[in-house]
Design a protein around this motif. Structure first.
Motif, PDB file in Angstrom:
ATOM      1  N   VAL A   9      -4.446   7.346   4.164  1.00 55.80           N
ATOM      2  CA  VAL A   9      -3.712   8.445   4.307  1.00 55.80           C
ATOM      3  C   VAL A   9      -4.485   9.536   3.743  1.00 55.80           C
ATOM      4  O   VAL A   9      -4.958   9.427   2.427  1.00 55.80           O
ATOM      5  CB  VAL A   9      -2.532   8.395   3.701  1.00 55.80           C
ATOM      6  CG1 VAL A   9      -1.840   9.738   3.619  1.00 55.80           C
ATOM      7  CG2 VAL A   9      -1.524   7.103   4.134  1.00 55.80           C
ATOM      8  N   HIS A  10      -5.155  10.579   4.456  1.00 52.38           N
ATOM      9  CA  HIS A  10      -5.884  11.526   4.045  1.00 52.38           C
ATOM     10  C   HIS A  10      -5.200  12.446   3.022  1.00 52.38           C
ATOM     11  O   HIS A  10      -3.838  12.649   3.312  1.00 52.38           O
ATOM     12  CB  HIS A  10      -6.563  12.367   5.097  1.00 52.38           C
ATOM     13  CG  HIS A  10      -7.726  11.556   5.783  1.00 52.38           C
ATOM     14  ND1 HIS A  10      -9.183  11.461   5.304  1.00 52.38           N
ATOM     15  CD2 HIS A  10      -7.584  10.617   6.838  1.00 52.38           C
ATOM     16  CE1 HIS A  10      -9.771  10.430   6.100  1.00 52.38           C
ATOM     17  NE2 HIS A  10      -9.091  10.127   6.894  1.00 52.38           N
ATOM     18  N   SER A  11      -6.114  13.331   2.496  1.00 52.76           N
ATOM     19  CA  SER A  11      -5.474  14.737   1.800  1.00 52.76           C
ATOM     20  C   SER A  11      -4.540  15.459   2.835  1.00 52.76           C
ATOM     21  O   SER A  11      -5.206  15.835   3.478  1.00 52.76           O
ATOM     22  CB  SER A  11      -6.444  15.395   1.021  1.00 52.76           C
ATOM     23  OG  SER A  11      -5.989  16.294   0.418  1.00 52.76           O
ATOM     24  N   GLY A  12      -3.280  15.671   2.313  1.00 55.59           N
ATOM     25  CA  GLY A  12      -2.502  16.425   3.396  1.00 55.59           C
ATOM     26  C   GLY A  12      -1.766  15.770   4.397  1.00 55.59           C
ATOM     27  O   GLY A  12      -0.941  16.035   5.075  1.00 55.59           O
ATOM     28  N   GLY A  13      -1.890  14.242   4.344  1.00 55.07           N
ATOM     29  CA  GLY A  13      -1.459  13.425   5.291  1.00 55.07           C
ATOM     30  C   GLY A  13      -0.274  12.927   4.564  1.00 55.07           C
ATOM     31  O   GLY A  13      -0.321  12.895   3.303  1.00 55.07           O
ATOM     32  N   SER A  14       0.785  12.196   5.409  1.00 56.86           N
ATOM     33  CA  SER A  14       1.831  11.882   4.814  1.00 56.86           C
ATOM     34  C   SER A  14       2.702  10.634   5.595  1.00 56.86           C
ATOM     35  O   SER A  14       2.831  10.763   6.878  1.00 56.86           O
ATOM     36  CB  SER A  14       2.963  12.968   4.711  1.00 56.86           C
ATOM     37  OG  SER A  14       4.182  12.352   4.057  1.00 56.86           O
ATOM     38  N   LEU A  15       2.758   9.455   5.022  1.00 53.88           N
ATOM     39  CA  LEU A  15       3.557   8.563   5.474  1.00 53.88           C
ATOM     40  C   LEU A  15       4.800   8.091   4.613  1.00 53.88           C
ATOM     41  O   LEU A  15       4.593   8.039   3.407  1.00 53.88           O
ATOM     42  CB  LEU A  15       2.474   7.159   5.578  1.00 53.88           C
ATOM     43  CG  LEU A  15       3.277   5.824   5.996  1.00 53.88           C
ATOM     44  CD1 LEU A  15       4.005   5.966   7.263  1.00 53.88           C
ATOM     45  CD2 LEU A  15       2.343   4.747   5.808  1.00 53.88           C
ATOM     46  N   THR A  16       5.841   7.906   5.542  1.00 54.26           N
ATOM     47  CA  THR A  16       7.277   7.274   4.688  1.00 54.26           C
ATOM     48  C   THR A  16       7.734   6.018   5.442  1.00 54.26           C
ATOM     49  O   THR A  16       7.661   6.375   6.765  1.00 54.26           O
ATOM     50  CB  THR A  16       8.232   8.627   4.717  1.00 54.26           C
ATOM     51  OG1 THR A  16       7.789   9.673   3.863  1.00 54.26           O
ATOM     52  CG2 THR A  16       9.467   8.219   4.009  1.00 54.26           C
ATOM     53  N   VAL A  17       8.044   5.125   4.800  1.00 57.57           N
ATOM     54  CA  VAL A  17       8.745   4.089   5.071  1.00 57.57           C
ATOM     55  C   VAL A  17       9.965   4.091   4.836  1.00 57.57           C
ATOM     56  O   VAL A  17      10.524   4.116   3.504  1.00 57.57           O
ATOM     57  CB  VAL A  17       8.099   2.693   4.654  1.00 57.57           C
ATOM     58  CG1 VAL A  17       8.692   1.546   5.399  1.00 57.57           C
ATOM     59  CG2 VAL A  17       6.603   2.725   5.061  1.00 57.57           C
ATOM     60  N   ASN A  18      11.092   4.355   5.692  1.00 55.86           N
ATOM     61  CA  ASN A  18      12.375   4.546   5.363  1.00 55.86           C
ATOM     62  C   ASN A  18      13.228   3.247   5.069  1.00 55.86           C
ATOM     63  O   ASN A  18      12.758   2.177   5.412  1.00 55.86           O
ATOM     64  CB  ASN A  18      13.217   5.269   6.502  1.00 55.86           C
ATOM     65  CG  ASN A  18      13.243   6.595   6.364  1.00 55.86           C
ATOM     66  OD1 ASN A  18      12.649   7.221   5.279  1.00 55.86           O
ATOM     67  ND2 ASN A  18      13.132   7.577   7.282  1.00 55.86           N
ATOM     68  N   SER A  19      14.331   3.285   4.453  1.00 60.84           N
ATOM     69  CA  SER A  19      14.960   2.279   4.055  1.00 60.84           C
ATOM     70  C   SER A  19      15.207   1.327   5.124  1.00 60.84           C
ATOM     71  O   SER A  19      15.649   1.458   6.123  1.00 60.84           O
ATOM     72  CB  SER A  19      16.548   2.598   3.605  1.00 60.84           C
ATOM     73  OG  SER A  19      17.300   1.509   2.831  1.00 60.84           O
ATOM     74  N   GLY A  20      15.060   0.005   5.077  1.00 54.72           N
ATOM     75  CA  GLY A  20      15.494  -1.198   5.713  1.00 54.72           C
ATOM     76  C   GLY A  20      14.035  -1.488   6.647  1.00 54.72           C
ATOM     77  O   GLY A  20      14.164  -2.298   7.544  1.00 54.72           O
ATOM     78  N   ASN A  21      12.885  -0.731   6.530  1.00 61.29           N
ATOM     79  CA  ASN A  21      11.968  -0.959   7.290  1.00 61.29           C
ATOM     80  C   ASN A  21      10.583  -1.369   6.295  1.00 61.29           C
ATOM     81  O   ASN A  21      10.550  -1.220   5.224  1.00 61.29           O
ATOM     82  CB  ASN A  21      11.562   0.382   7.947  1.00 61.29           C
ATOM     83  CG  ASN A  21      12.621   1.023   8.963  1.00 61.29           C
ATOM     84  OD1 ASN A  21      12.658   0.436   9.934  1.00 61.29           O
ATOM     85  ND2 ASN A  21      13.536   1.708   8.405  1.00 61.29           N
ATOM     86  N   THR A  22       9.547  -1.972   7.103  1.00 64.09           N
ATOM     87  CA  THR A  22       8.371  -2.599   6.440  1.00 64.09           C
ATOM     88  C   THR A  22       7.124  -2.096   7.072  1.00 64.09           C
ATOM     89  O   THR A  22       7.081  -1.826   8.343  1.00 64.09           O
ATOM     90  CB  THR A  22       8.481  -4.028   6.588  1.00 64.09           C
ATOM     91  OG1 THR A  22       9.725  -4.622   5.987  1.00 64.09           O
ATOM     92  CG2 THR A  22       7.354  -4.622   5.870  1.00 64.09           C
ATOM     93  N   ILE A  23       6.112  -1.788   6.361  1.00 69.50           N
ATOM     94  CA  ILE A  23       4.828  -1.731   6.933  1.00 69.50           C
ATOM     95  C   ILE A  23       3.924  -2.952   6.141  1.00 69.50           C
ATOM     96  O   ILE A  23       3.866  -3.253   5.124  1.00 69.50           O
ATOM     97  CB  ILE A  23       4.134  -0.323   6.688  1.00 69.50           C
ATOM     98  CG1 ILE A  23       2.782  -0.342   7.455  1.00 69.50           C
ATOM     99  CG2 ILE A  23       3.863  -0.195   5.113  1.00 69.50           C
ATOM    100  CD1 ILE A  23       2.200   0.838   7.527  1.00 69.50           C
ATOM    101  N   THR A  24       3.321  -3.596   7.214  1.00 66.41           N
ATOM    102  CA  THR A  24       2.353  -4.703   6.926  1.00 66.41           C
ATOM    103  C   THR A  24       1.012  -4.304   7.096  1.00 66.41           C
ATOM    104  O   THR A  24       0.701  -4.152   8.221  1.00 66.41           O
ATOM    105  CB  THR A  24       2.684  -6.189   7.395  1.00 66.41           C
ATOM    106  OG1 THR A  24       4.192  -6.512   7.219  1.00 66.41           O
ATOM    107  CG2 THR A  24       1.853  -7.240   7.194  1.00 66.41           C
ATOM    108  N   VAL A  25       0.249  -4.452   5.924  1.00 66.57           N
ATOM    109  CA  VAL A  25      -1.008  -4.132   6.101  1.00 66.57           C
ATOM    110  C   VAL A  25      -2.013  -5.320   5.653  1.00 66.57           C
ATOM    111  O   VAL A  25      -1.707  -6.110   4.810  1.00 66.57           O
ATOM    112  CB  VAL A  25      -1.667  -2.890   5.132  1.00 66.57           C
ATOM    113  CG1 VAL A  25      -2.846  -2.558   5.035  1.00 66.57           C
ATOM    114  CG2 VAL A  25      -0.532  -1.675   5.230  1.00 66.57           C
ATOM    115  N   THR A  26      -2.893  -5.610   6.617  1.00 68.26           N
ATOM    116  CA  THR A  26      -3.660  -7.129   6.271  1.00 68.26           C
ATOM    117  C   THR A  26      -4.739  -6.722   5.230  1.00 68.26           C
ATOM    118  O   THR A  26      -4.671  -7.672   4.317  1.00 68.26           O
ATOM    119  CB  THR A  26      -4.546  -7.235   7.833  1.00 68.26           C
ATOM    120  OG1 THR A  26      -3.454  -7.432   8.674  1.00 68.26           O
ATOM    121  CG2 THR A  26      -5.112  -8.334   7.447  1.00 68.26           C
ATOM    122  N   ASP A  27      -5.545  -5.752   5.234  1.00 69.92           N
ATOM    123  CA  ASP A  27      -6.464  -5.466   3.895  1.00 69.92           C
ATOM    124  C   ASP A  27      -5.875  -4.238   3.273  1.00 69.92           C
ATOM    125  O   ASP A  27      -5.132  -4.234   2.758  1.00 69.92           O
ATOM    126  CB  ASP A  27      -7.819  -5.421   4.614  1.00 69.92           C
ATOM    127  CG  ASP A  27      -8.434  -6.685   5.049  1.00 69.92           C
ATOM    128  OD1 ASP A  27      -8.216  -7.554   4.127  1.00 69.92           O
ATOM    129  OD2 ASP A  27      -9.295  -6.672   5.971  1.00 69.92           O
TER     130      ASP A  27
END
Length: 112
Positions: free
Chosen positions: A55-73
């Motif tokens: 996530v770069h400066s000024g970028g935004s990621l939100t994971v809302n309730s009940g959801n998942t993000i799976t990152v390998t590395d």
């Protein structure tokens, strides 16, 4: 890499919000730069995937309730970038690697 453009909405699952026109999988490096709309993973029980997440400066990621993000590395949140994991949402990391930056995790608890 799959690069977020947020040109249509904040919906992670809309292929039109991605430069390549397709939703990332666990083999894709995901980049969230500043965009017209922030990236939001929402719905009921949706599991988003990424090989690496940046996530770069000024970028935004939100994971809302009940959801998942799976990152390998690696999870790499640049200074000025936002990654917010809401109450009852999850960030799952498969490999034990060093991450950079700050992730905000919100939890709602019962009053004491």
């Amino acid at each position: 890499a799959k690069v977020w453009n947020g040109s249509i909405s904040s919906d992670w699952t809309n292929p039109g919000n991605w430069v390549a026109g397709s939703i990332p999988t666990n083999i894709d490096c995901v980049v969230i730069p500043p965009a017209g709309n922030p990236a939001v993973i929402s719905g009921t029980g949706y599991n988003a995937d990424a090989h690496n997440l940046t996530v770069h400066s000024g970028g935004s990621l939100t994971v809302n309730s009940g959801n998942t993000i799976t990152v390998t590395d690696i999870v790499d949140i640049h200074t000025g970038g936002q990654c917010i994991i809401r109450d009852s949402a999850s960030l799952v990391q498969v490999n034990n690697v060093n991450n950079t930056g700050t992730v905000t995790i919100e939890r709602i608890t019962q009053p004491m």
